[in-house]
Design an enzyme around this catalytic site. Structure first.
Site, mmCIF file in Angstrom:
data_model
loop_
_atom_site.group_PDB
_atom_site.id
_atom_site.type_symbol
_atom_site.label_atom_id
_atom_site.label_comp_id
_atom_site.label_asym_id
_atom_site.label_seq_id
_atom_site.Cartn_x
_atom_site.Cartn_y
_atom_site.Cartn_z
ATOM 1 N N LEU A 126 34.434 39.398 36.767
ATOM 2 C CA LEU A 126 34.965 40.761 36.782
ATOM 3 C C LEU A 126 36.439 40.781 37.140
ATOM 4 O O LEU A 126 37.179 41.672 36.708
ATOM 5 C CB LEU A 126 34.190 41.616 37.786
ATOM 6 C CG LEU A 126 32.715 41.875 37.476
ATOM 7 C CD1 LEU A 126 32.041 42.586 38.644
ATOM 8 C CD2 LEU A 126 32.561 42.704 36.208
ATOM 9 N N GLY A 146 43.499 36.772 45.350
ATOM 10 C CA GLY A 146 43.930 35.743 46.277
ATOM 11 C C GLY A 146 42.794 35.197 47.118
ATOM 12 O O GLY A 146 42.838 34.056 47.580
ATOM 13 N N THR A 200 36.998 34.828 43.377
ATOM 14 C CA THR A 200 36.619 35.344 42.068
ATOM 15 C C THR A 200 35.376 36.213 42.210
ATOM 16 O O THR A 200 34.453 35.871 42.940
ATOM 17 C CB THR A 200 36.329 34.185 41.103
ATOM 18 O OG1 THR A 200 37.463 33.323 41.059
ATOM 19 C CG2 THR A 200 36.036 34.705 39.702
ATOM 20 N N LYS A 260 31.207 38.011 45.096
ATOM 21 C CA LYS A 260 32.536 37.456 45.328
ATOM 22 C C LYS A 260 32.397 36.022 45.811
ATOM 23 O O LYS A 260 31.839 35.753 46.873
ATOM 24 C CB LYS A 260 33.281 38.290 46.369
ATOM 25 C CG LYS A 260 34.682 37.761 46.679
ATOM 26 C CD LYS A 260 35.355 38.643 47.722
ATOM 27 C CE LYS A 260 36.740 38.109 48.077
ATOM 28 N NZ LYS A 260 37.380 38.933 49.113
ATOM 29 N N ASP A 308 46.045 45.598 53.095
ATOM 30 C CA ASP A 308 46.358 45.228 51.706
ATOM 31 C C ASP A 308 46.000 46.371 50.759
ATOM 32 O O ASP A 308 45.331 46.170 49.749
ATOM 33 C CB ASP A 308 45.608 43.956 51.317
ATOM 34 C CG ASP A 308 46.234 43.277 50.095
ATOM 35 O OD1 ASP A 308 47.390 43.613 49.754
ATOM 36 O OD2 ASP A 308 45.570 42.420 49.494
#
Length: 740
Positions: A418, A422, A425, A440, A537
């Site tokens: 998807l 950093g 994946t 993830k 972030d």
């Protein structure tokens, strides 16, 4: 006096012991005694000194013209004795004859003897028309005591004309009934009564009730007339030796025998320790005598060494035997064939065993490997943090199995990816129950970065907000850690803004709603969560959109939770260039106002549709934050606003959001609003937008706005916008949205 009694007891004990030892030398240890047709083996005996105890003494009496053995103490005729712990005796029956009016209920008590009635070998039988027979656990025969003494058995037979039973029939309740008896029964009384209202009762018939050897009863007794001629029937007794006599046996028993001890309860409720002995496997004989157990010659059986059509020589050994095929030359060829086939079979089993062993070893290695990964991936640290009383963890956070996630993602197929970032994946997967998830897979990380992964799990486990991506669980038994999230179907906000969607265009209404939802989520993280959380972030690629295009804040890999009384975190600078708070970049101190700055950049993206960093802009305006501030200072705000926003939004809304973004981007963090203030302002702007339909603006009006921009900054204030119903209401201490 006491000394005299003690000496007498000692002399008596020595005499008993000497008699037991003498058994090994006297004629008593040879062939067993015989009385009539019954063999009397030790520990039973006829002559003095040839039985272990008076309870095992046998009297050989001449009765009715023949010799018959009787148990001396019980006066019961012995039919046969087995060294396996049983003997059969003739036991009296109970009867009731209405014609004569007599009831005979004889009973022999086995109490205080080494004998009990065998539960496995005996049954209680009642015979006769309309017969009700009771078995009582007492030696009292008075029928009035039935209510006092507990019943331990009984049965009832109904009437049928003719004989009690015909050949081959069963004792099924018609003229005959039967039942079992309890264990360790050593005394009982039988009571017989006529059944009231029996339809076919013949008063002239006698009724009988008795304990009987089941095998003898089923094989021999077939007629009612046979019962009428009997006074006794065979009954099986179990016998055991009192443990107090064990010293008399242990010194003189066979070396090839084994004795077992047990506890037995009497009718009086007393417990006694008893024992019995038996010959070891491969031996037979009397285990209670010296050399009484003799080796069995298995080779006497011609089939002992017969295999298929081969007959091997049999060699008898002590306690067993073996077959010796080598000494038979006729069988060598067949032996070779059998040997080869046996060898092949053995190799096959060896192969199967080796394969099975390999699978077991591999499974164990895999388990240890998973345990190693669990520790290396921060499993112990995660358990420690999740079990901390200071962390409120959602109960539905689950620890997933690695096989389930591999199957869900098709072994992490590249076609399931998807997105990548950093931290790792993200793969699309489907669990066994059909639920779609996002998995993830973290990048290969060293132990120094494990804290970031564990931190993300801990933080997400605490969060329960509709605009924050929900963590479903994790897996730590793989080489790299795995996180399992709810699947968000419509990608990122960045994709939505820059990859135009004709079916669902990025309208001003959609952008304003997304901004309000993200601001609400950040306010929740900063203030409403159990422990304040800094995201660290915030950017459009970390804002996901679900199937209804609702915002979901994601990617908490660098997030930090802080104590309530903390104001900032001192960390190594992390984040995305263009979104970083300049003051954080200089001081390395991250506060909630640093998240406010990053959100301000997101607001500018929503207004302009421009990317955060662009080489097409002038050098001083490559940063989108600088680009907005510069444009507002030059009164060119509407020159950089996205065309779709210009089409959908009112001027006041654009100015209000731009002014709010500028306040968030203030270089002095103390001058920035809190996320609570930002969320309130955006909700007010959204409310105003929904309640005041926009009148389509043309480009002439836009040009007018550009030329009169400076005047408008001076004239319009928050209070004028608040005059509308549900208008913008700035919180106390916040600055007006439309002033610079």
């Amino acid at each position: 006096m006491d000394m005299t009694v003690g000496m007498v007891f000692l002399l008596w004990s020595m005499n008993v012991f000497i008699n037991a030892v003498v058994l090994g030398k006297s004629s008593c240890s040879g062939a067993a005694a015989v009385c009539g047709s019954v063999t009397i083996p030790y520990p039973f005996g006829i002559e003095p000194g040839c039985y272990i105890d008076d309870s095992f003494a046998i009297d050989c009496n001449n009765t009715l013209g023949s010799l018959r053995p009787f148990l001396r103490r019980l006066d019961l005729e012995v039919l046969d004795i087995s060294l396996e712990g049983t003997l059969r005796v003739n036991y009296p029956m109970s009867s009731l004859c209405p014609k004569s009016g007599t009831e005979i209920t004889p009973s022999v008590s086995l109490a205080s003897s080494p004998f009990v009635f065998s539960k496995l070998r005996n049954i209680f039988v009642a015979m006769g028309c309309g017969n009700v027979a009771y078995l009582l656990s007492t030696d009292v025969s008075n029928s009035s005591l039935i209510s006092i003494y507990g019943l331990i058995g009984g049965c009832m037979s109904v009437c049928e004309k003719g004989t009690i039973r015909s050949n081959g029939s069963s004792c099924n309740g018609i003229n005959c009934c039967k039942t079992t008896i309890p264990s360790d029964l050593d005394v009982f009384t039988t009571i017989i009564r006529s059944m009231r209202g029996a339809s076919f009762e013949r008063t002239e018939d006698c009724k009988y009730a008795f304990l009987v050897d089941q095998k003898w009863f089923e094989e021999n007794l077939t007629s009612h007339f046979e019962v009428q001629q009997m006074s006794h029937v065979p009954v099986v007794l179990n016998w055991q030796i009192n443990a107090n006599l064990s010293s008399l046996i242990m010194g003189s028993k066979s070396s090839h025998s084994t004795c077992q001890f047990a506890n037995r309860s009497s009718s009086l409720g007393n417990m006694s320790s008893t024992f019995t002995c038996s010959c070891n496997s491969g031996f037979k004989g009397n285990p209670y005598l010296v050399d009484g157990c003799q080796d069995i010659d298995e080779c006497a059986n011609l089939e002992a060494c017969s295999f298929y059509d081969l007959q091997y020589p049999c060699v008898n050994v002590l306690g067993g035997y073996y077959c010796d095929p080598v000494s038979d030359p006729k069988s060598r060829n067949k032996i070779i064939i059998i040997g080869i086939s046996t060898g092949i079979t053995g190799l096959l089993f060896l192969f199967i065993g080796g394969w099975w062993s390999y699978k077991v070893v591999k499974k164990r290695k895999n388990i240890k490997r998973k345990e190693k990964f669990f520790k290396r991936n921060g499993g112990l640290l995660l358990q420690q943090q999740l079990s901390s009383s200071e962390v409120a963890v959602e109960k539905n956070t689950k620890l997933f199995n690695s096989k389930d996630l591999e199957k869900a993602t098709d072994n992490f197929n590249v076609n399931r990816i998807l997105g990548q970032g950093g931290q790792g994946t993200v793969y699309k997967g489907m669990l066994i129950d059909g639920k779609i998830v996002a998995v993830k897979k973290s990048k290969v990380i060293d132990e120094g970065k494990l804290e970031e992964f564990v931190n993300e799990v801990v933080i997400l486990s605490q969060i329960n907000h509709r605009n924050v991506v929900k963590l479903l669980g994790c897996c730590l038994e793989t080489e790299v850690p795995l996180l399992v999230y709810e699947f968000i179907s419509n990608g990122t906000l960045s994709q939505y803004l820059y990859d135009q969607n004709e079916e669902f265009p990025a309208t001003w209404n959609m952008r304003l709603r997304i901004a309000t939802e993200v601001a609400g989520a950040l306010f929740y993280l900063h203030s409403a969560a159990s422990t304040p959380i800094f995201h660290r972030d915030i950017k459009t690629t970390n804002i996901l959109l679900d199937d209804k295009y609702r915002a979901k804040v994601a990617d908490f890999g660098t997030s930090r939770s802080i104590a309530v009384d903390q104001t900032h975190l001192t960390t190594v600078v992390q984040g995305t260039f263009g979104y970083l708070d300049p003051e954080y970049f200089q001081s390395s101190q991250y506060t909630e106002k640093s998240d406010v700055y990053s959100f301000g950049v997101v607001l500018v993206e929503l207004l302009t549709g421009e990317k955060v960093i662009s080489s097409t802009r002038t050098k001083e305006c490559r940063s989108l934050a600088t680009y907005l501030i510069h444009s507002m200072e030059e009164n060119n705000l509407f020159d950089i606003i996205d065309a779709r926003v210009m089409k959908d939004a009112k001027q006041e809304e654009i100015i209000a959001v731009a002014n709010l973004a500028k306040m968030c981007l203030n270089l002095n963090r103390k001058e920035r609003p809190t996320m609570k203030e930002v969320a309130n302002q955006l909700e007010a702007i959204q409310t105003l937008h929904l309640k005041t339909p926009n009148v389509q603006q043309n480009y002439e009006e836009i040009e007018y706005v550009r030329t009169e921009m400076h005047e408008q900054w001076d004239d319009v204030s928050t209070s004028t916008m608040s005059s509308a119903d549900g208008g913008i209401a700035s919180s106390s201490g916040s600055r007006p949205l439309l002033s610079f």
